[in-house]
Scaffold this motif. Structure first.
Motif, PDB file in Angstrom:
ATOM      1  N   ASP A 110       0.830  -1.214   0.000  1.00  7.42           N
ATOM      2  CA  ASP A 110       0.000   0.000   0.000  1.00  7.42           C
ATOM      3  C   ASP A 110       0.862   1.260   0.000  1.00  7.42           C
ATOM      4  O   ASP A 110       0.615   2.195   0.751  1.00  7.42           O
ATOM      5  N   VAL A 111       1.886   1.280  -0.844  1.00  5.06           N
ATOM      6  CA  VAL A 111       2.825   2.408  -0.903  1.00  5.06           C
ATOM      7  C   VAL A 111       2.748   3.114  -2.255  1.00  5.06           C
ATOM      8  O   VAL A 111       3.713   3.130  -3.010  1.00  5.06           O
ATOM      9  N   ALA A 112       1.609   3.709  -2.523  1.00  4.52           N
ATOM     10  CA  ALA A 112       1.431   4.415  -3.800  1.00  4.52           C
ATOM     11  C   ALA A 112       2.564   5.415  -4.006  1.00  4.52           C
ATOM     12  O   ALA A 112       2.868   6.223  -3.141  1.00  4.52           O
ATOM     13  N   GLY A 113       3.215   5.328  -5.152  1.00  2.40           N
ATOM     14  CA  GLY A 113       4.305   6.239  -5.464  1.00  2.40           C
ATOM     15  C   GLY A 113       5.654   5.804  -4.942  1.00  2.40           C
ATOM     16  O   GLY A 113       6.672   6.412  -5.253  1.00  2.40           O
ATOM     17  N   CYS A 114       5.700   4.761  -4.138  1.00  2.00           N
ATOM     18  CA  CYS A 114       6.968   4.225  -3.636  1.00  2.00           C
ATOM     19  C   CYS A 114       7.050   2.744  -3.986  1.00  2.00           C
ATOM     20  O   CYS A 114       6.177   2.207  -4.651  1.00  2.00           O
ATOM     21  N   VAL A 115       8.072   2.068  -3.509  1.00  5.67           N
ATOM     22  CA  VAL A 115       8.361   0.709  -3.951  1.00  5.67           C
ATOM     23  C   VAL A 115       7.991  -0.329  -2.892  1.00  5.67           C
ATOM     24  O   VAL A 115       8.571  -0.349  -1.807  1.00  5.67           O
ATOM     25  N   PRO A 116       7.038  -1.233  -3.216  1.00  2.00           N
ATOM     26  CA  PRO A 116       6.705  -2.308  -2.287  1.00  2.00           C
ATOM     27  C   PRO A 116       7.811  -3.358  -2.267  1.00  2.00           C
ATOM     28  O   PRO A 116       8.662  -3.398  -3.155  1.00  2.00           O
ATOM     29  N   GLY A 117       7.801  -4.199  -1.249  1.00  2.00           N
ATOM     30  CA  GLY A 117       8.791  -5.267  -1.166  1.00  2.00           C
ATOM     31  C   GLY A 117       8.814  -5.903   0.201  1.00  2.00           C
ATOM     32  O   GLY A 117       7.891  -5.736   1.003  1.00  2.00           O
ATOM     33  N   ASP A 118       9.876  -6.649   0.463  1.00  2.00           N
ATOM     34  CA  ASP A 118      10.057  -7.338   1.730  1.00  2.00           C
ATOM     35  C   ASP A 118      11.002  -6.550   2.624  1.00  2.00           C
ATOM     36  O   ASP A 118      12.019  -6.046   2.156  1.00  2.00           O
ATOM     37  N   VAL A 119      10.653  -6.466   3.892  1.00  4.34           N
ATOM     38  CA  VAL A 119      11.474  -5.762   4.874  1.00  4.34           C
ATOM     39  C   VAL A 119      11.854  -6.743   5.977  1.00  4.34           C
ATOM     40  O   VAL A 119      11.003  -7.452   6.502  1.00  4.34           O
ATOM     41  N   VAL A 120      13.132  -6.777   6.300  1.00  3.83           N
ATOM     42  CA  VAL A 120      13.628  -7.582   7.412  1.00  3.83           C
ATOM     43  C   VAL A 120      14.211  -6.622   8.440  1.00  3.83           C
ATOM     44  O   VAL A 120      15.034  -5.762   8.104  1.00  3.83           O
ATOM     45  N   LEU A 121      13.758  -6.758   9.683  1.00  7.24           N
ATOM     46  CA  LEU A 121      14.285  -5.975  10.804  1.00  7.24           C
ATOM     47  C   LEU A 121      14.949  -6.941  11.768  1.00  7.24           C
ATOM     48  O   LEU A 121      14.338  -7.924  12.185  1.00  7.24           O
ATOM     49  N   VAL A 122      16.204  -6.657  12.121  1.00  5.94           N
ATOM     50  CA  VAL A 122      16.950  -7.521  13.042  1.00  5.94           C
ATOM     51  C   VAL A 122      17.411  -6.685  14.221  1.00  5.94           C
ATOM     52  O   VAL A 122      18.004  -5.611  14.039  1.00  5.94           O
ATOM     53  N   ARG A 123      17.166  -7.175  15.436  1.00  9.00           N
ATOM     54  CA  ARG A 123      17.596  -6.478  16.647  1.00  9.00           C
ATOM     55  C   ARG A 123      19.118  -6.435  16.698  1.00  9.00           C
ATOM     56  O   ARG A 123      19.784  -7.443  16.525  1.00  9.00           O
ATOM     57  N   LYS A 124      19.652  -5.245  16.938  1.00  9.32           N
ATOM     58  CA  LYS A 124      21.096  -5.026  17.109  1.00  9.32           C
ATOM     59  C   LYS A 124      21.251  -4.130  18.322  1.00  9.32           C
ATOM     60  O   LYS A 124      21.316  -2.911  18.200  1.00  9.32           O
ATOM     61  N   GLY A 125      21.265  -4.726  19.521  1.00 14.07           N
ATOM     62  CA  GLY A 125      21.297  -3.937  20.751  1.00 14.07           C
ATOM     63  C   GLY A 125      20.018  -3.141  20.870  1.00 14.07           C
ATOM     64  O   GLY A 125      18.925  -3.702  20.790  1.00 14.07           O
ATOM     65  N   ASP A 126      20.141  -1.821  21.018  1.00 15.90           N
ATOM     66  CA  ASP A 126      18.969  -0.946  21.130  1.00 15.90           C
ATOM     67  C   ASP A 126      18.470  -0.462  19.770  1.00 15.90           C
ATOM     68  O   ASP A 126      17.535   0.322  19.702  1.00 15.90           O
ATOM     69  N   ALA A 127      19.094  -0.916  18.696  1.00 18.59           N
ATOM     70  CA  ALA A 127      18.742  -0.467  17.353  1.00 18.59           C
ATOM     71  C   ALA A 127      18.192  -1.635  16.529  1.00 18.59           C
ATOM     72  O   ALA A 127      18.182  -2.787  16.976  1.00 18.59           O
ATOM     73  N   LEU A 128      17.728  -1.313  15.320  1.00 17.59           N
ATOM     74  CA  LEU A 128      17.277  -2.320  14.367  1.00 17.59           C
ATOM     75  C   LEU A 128      18.079  -2.182  13.084  1.00 17.59           C
ATOM     76  O   LEU A 128      18.245  -1.076  12.563  1.00 17.59           O
ATOM     77  N   ALA A 129      18.583  -3.295  12.578  1.00 13.28           N
ATOM     78  CA  ALA A 129      19.151  -3.315  11.235  1.00 13.28           C
ATOM     79  C   ALA A 129      17.961  -3.459  10.292  1.00 13.28           C
ATOM     80  O   ALA A 129      17.077  -4.295  10.503  1.00 13.28           O
ATOM     81  N   TYR A 130      17.916  -2.621   9.256  1.00 12.70           N
ATOM     82  CA  TYR A 130      16.799  -2.565   8.316  1.00 12.70           C
ATOM     83  C   TYR A 130      17.282  -2.996   6.942  1.00 12.70           C
ATOM     84  O   TYR A 130      18.341  -2.569   6.490  1.00 12.70           O
ATOM     85  N   ARG A 131      16.518  -3.851   6.281  1.00 11.16           N
ATOM     86  CA  ARG A 131      16.833  -4.260   4.911  1.00 11.16           C
ATOM     87  C   ARG A 131      15.528  -4.376   4.133  1.00 11.16           C
ATOM     88  O   ARG A 131      14.637  -5.117   4.520  1.00 11.16           O
ATOM     89  N   HIS A 132      15.424  -3.624   3.042  1.00 12.58           N
ATOM     90  CA  HIS A 132      14.236  -3.631   2.184  1.00 12.58           C
ATOM     91  C   HIS A 132      14.661  -4.065   0.790  1.00 12.58           C
ATOM     92  O   HIS A 132      15.579  -3.479   0.208  1.00 12.58           O
ATOM     93  N   THR A 133      14.009  -5.098   0.284  1.00  9.37           N
ATOM     94  CA  THR A 133      14.282  -5.581  -1.070  1.00  9.37           C
ATOM     95  C   THR A 133      13.003  -5.458  -1.886  1.00  9.37           C
ATOM     96  O   THR A 133      11.956  -5.960  -1.470  1.00  9.37           O
ATOM     97  N   ASP A 134      13.089  -4.797  -3.045  1.00  7.32           N
ATOM     98  CA  ASP A 134      11.893  -4.590  -3.864  1.00  7.32           C
ATOM     99  C   ASP A 134      11.425  -5.910  -4.484  1.00  7.32           C
ATOM    100  O   ASP A 134      12.148  -6.901  -4.482  1.00  7.32           O
ATOM    101  N   ASP A 135      10.216  -5.902  -5.010  1.00  8.29           N
ATOM    102  CA  ASP A 135       9.610  -7.111  -5.563  1.00  8.29           C
ATOM    103  C   ASP A 135      10.376  -7.713  -6.731  1.00  8.29           C
ATOM    104  O   ASP A 135      10.299  -8.912  -6.974  1.00  8.29           O
ATOM    105  N   PHE A 136      11.099  -6.909  -7.471  1.00  6.48           N
ATOM    106  CA  PHE A 136      11.845  -7.406  -8.630  1.00  6.48           C
ATOM    107  C   PHE A 136      13.280  -7.800  -8.276  1.00  6.48           C
ATOM    108  O   PHE A 136      14.044  -8.208  -9.130  1.00  6.48           O
TER     109      PHE A 136
END
Length: 149
Positions: A110-136
């Motif tokens: 539901d991201v009109a005008g932006c890129v949909p895809g898969d997001v992985v969030l991994v706990r790294k202490g008090d932060a999150l490592a973020y990785r977004h890969t588009d559908d293609f």
């Protein structure tokens, strides 16, 4: 224990960080045979990931693409969260597809005008490592998110 092993109860994260649903291995004593992805969706967002998160993401592999600041809102027990890229007025939904104590696998939709895809969030202490890969599988963005106070 590897990141993939810890995330197995709800989904797994491959070496390149892409999300894929994992099925629980049935063994002696398993009675329900529940798909761990379905179990994660029933349980909702774990407490450790709940909150409002902000950070900066950049494309990997030196692609000619911009870097962005993003905001994520996740509520404990919810089946989805909110995603925002303020610079481009993009907003979207992060639908939970897998979870463990250390990782979340979400579907950005539901991201009109932006890129949909898969997001992985991994706990790294008090932060999150973020990785977004588009559908293609052409663009991947990575970054670090911190929780708002």
């Amino acid at each position: 224990m590897s990141q993939t092993t810890r995330a197995r109860s709800a989904g797994s994260v491959s070496a390149d960080g892409s999300a894929r649903a994992a099925r629980a291995a049935s063994g002696p004593g398993d009675t329900d045979g529940a798909d761990p992805t379905t179990a994660a969706e029933r349980a909702g967002i774990p407490h450790a990931f709940a909150g409002e998160w902000r950070g900066h993401i950049a494309p990997t592999a030196g692609l000619l693409a911009s870097e962005y600041d993003i905001e994520i809102e996740l509520r404990r027990g919810a089946k989805s969260g909110k995603w925002k890229e303020p610079a481009n007025s993009c907003v979207g939904t992060l639908r939970l597809t897998g979870a463990s104590d250390s990782a979340l696998i979400l579907r950005l939709e539901d991201v009109a005008g932006c890129v949909p895809g898969d997001v992985v969030l991994v706990r790294k202490g008090d932060a999150l490592a973020y990785r977004h890969t588009d559908d293609f599988r052409v663009m991947t963005y990575e970054g670090r998110l911190t929780r708002d106070s």
